[in-house]
Design an enzyme around this catalytic site. Sequence first.
Site, short mmCIF file in Angstrom:
data_model
loop_
_atom_site.label_atom_id
_atom_site.label_comp_id
_atom_site.label_asym_id
_atom_site.label_seq_id
_atom_site.Cartn_x
_atom_site.Cartn_y
_atom_site.Cartn_z
N LYS A 125 0.84 -1.20 0.00
CA LYS A 125 0.00 0.00 0.00
C LYS A 125 0.88 1.25 0.00
O LYS A 125 1.91 1.29 0.70
CB LYS A 125 -0.90 -0.03 1.23
CG LYS A 125 -1.95 1.06 1.30
CD LYS A 125 -2.83 0.85 2.53
CE LYS A 125 -3.92 1.88 2.65
NZ LYS A 125 -4.77 1.64 3.84
N SER A 177 -9.52 1.34 3.10
CA SER A 177 -8.71 2.18 2.25
C SER A 177 -7.62 1.43 1.49
O SER A 177 -7.05 1.96 0.54
CB SER A 177 -8.07 3.28 3.09
OG SER A 177 -7.20 2.72 4.06
N SER A 195 -9.84 -1.10 6.96
CA SER A 195 -9.17 -0.91 5.67
C SER A 195 -8.43 -2.09 5.07
O SER A 195 -8.06 -2.05 3.91
CB SER A 195 -8.22 0.28 5.78
OG SER A 195 -8.96 1.45 5.96
#
Length: 486
Positions: A91, A171, A195
Site C-alpha cells: 500500500k 482504504s 481498511s
Amino acid sequence: MSNAVEKNNWIESQGLVNASVDVITKLIHERKISCEELVHHYFATIEKQQSLNAFISTDKASAIQQAQYWDKYLLSGKPCPALMGILIAVKDNIHVEGFPNSAGTPALAYFKPQSSAPIIQKLIDHGAIIVGKTNMHELAFGVTGYNTAMHIEGVVGTRNAVNPLHIAGGSSSGSAVAVAAGMVPIAIGTDTGASIRLPSALNGCVGFRPTVGRYSQDSITPISHTRDTAGPMAHTVSDIILIDQLITQEPRKKPLLPHQIRLGINPYFWNHLDEDVHQQAHIALELLKDAGVEIVTVDMPNLKQLNHAISFPVVIYEGKYDLIQYLKHHHIDLTLESVINQISSPDVQALFKQNILPQLIQDQTGQLVPVLPLYKKAISEARPQLLELYQNTFKAHNLHALLFPTSAIVAPLVNEQVSSIENFQTLIRNTDPGSNIGLPGLSLPIGKGAKSQLPIGLEIDGLPHQDSEILAIGVTLEEIFRVLNK
C-alpha cells in the site's frame, strides 16, 4: 507460438492465478519456473488489468533484477529464504525504498523515503520482491477506494476485482484488488477501522488485521496511533500465517478441530444485512454448525454507544497531530495545511477542513463542538469499557472469537456519491468496534452473493494478542468454507 507465450500458458495451467506461496515456492525449488519468469507472468497480469487502478507505481526493471539475483542464488545450493521470488505489493502509505510514498494524495506524490518500513524490510530480507505501491483511499481516510487523484485516464477510483462497475472498498483498495485479481500472491495494507478486512471481503481474498502494536508502525503514513496497524492480504490463511511469522518470529499454533471451537454471534453485527450477505452468511453459519463448531448467541449491551464514543473522536484528534509528527519526523518540507489544500477527493477534503484541521466534531444535535474533551473521554472511559465488555463476553461464554459478516453489504456501484457518510457508516459498521480496542480480526471469503455475484466475507475477531489463535481457527474455518469458494 513464442516461447514466452508458451511459458505463460504453462504458468496459467499451473493455477498460479490464486496460487499460495508454498505452491509457488515448490515450483521454484523444482526448477519448473524461474523467479524471473514469475516476474514476467505477474507483470503481464498487472498490465492487462490497468483499468482497475490497483497500482500507483510499479518497477518492473528492479523486480527483474532482484529475480535474477534469486535465480543465481538458487543455483548456489544455499538454503533458500521463505519468500524467495515471491512478489508482494505494498500500500502506498508504507515506505518502500526506491518508490515514492504518496499516501494516495498529490502533496506527497514526490516524497521518496530513503529506507523501507521495518515490516517491509523483514519481508525483503526473506526474499520478497516488491513489485510496486498500491492505490488507496486518499490519505487512507475512507473505505471506498474512490480516489479522484490517482487513476488512469477515464477510470476514477480503484475498481472491484470481480466486477469493475463496483468499488473495491478501502482504504487498502489496490492491495486487495492486486491479490484478488491475480496480480500478486501477497499484498500488505493498513487498517484503522476496516481498511484491510473490508476490501478483502469485497474482492474475495483473505485479510488480517493484527492486534495494534504487533507489527511496527514505523515509516507508515498515520491516521491514529491508537487504532492503526499494517497487515497482510492473501489467497490463503496459511500465507497470512507465514507473513505474520516472518514479521513477528512467533511460532504458529496448531489448527483447532471444529468441535473445539466456540464462536459468538451478536445481533449488532447480524442485523440490517443486504439480501446477498444475509443469505450467504447464514449458509456459512450452517456449514460451521454441521462441521461441529459451537455457535453461541451473546448479548453485548451498550456496544453501539461505546463504539460511537470512541470511533470519530480518536481519528479526528489523532489524525491531525499524528500527521504533523509524521511530516516532521521524515523531514517532509510541507505544512499540514499545504497537504490539505492539495487533497483531491471531496470526502477527504471535507473531513480535513471541517473536522481534523479545526479539531471540531458534531455532537448529537448536529452542532460542531471541540473534539479534545470527547477524545479524552474516549481514551480514559469508553475504550476501557468497550474492551472490558469484550473480555467479559468472551469469558462468560468461553469464546474463541466473535463471528460476523465483514461488511453488511456487497460492494456498491461506483459513482461520485459513493463515498457519502451513509455508505461510510454502513461499510464500516461491523469492522469498527474491534478496531477501536485494537483487536485482531481475520476476514475470510465465503463465496459470492446469489443475485449480485459479488464476493462476501465473514470475519472472526479475537481478544488482544490472541492473533495466533485467531489464525489457527482461520485455517479450520477456511477448510469448512472451501465448498463456498469453488
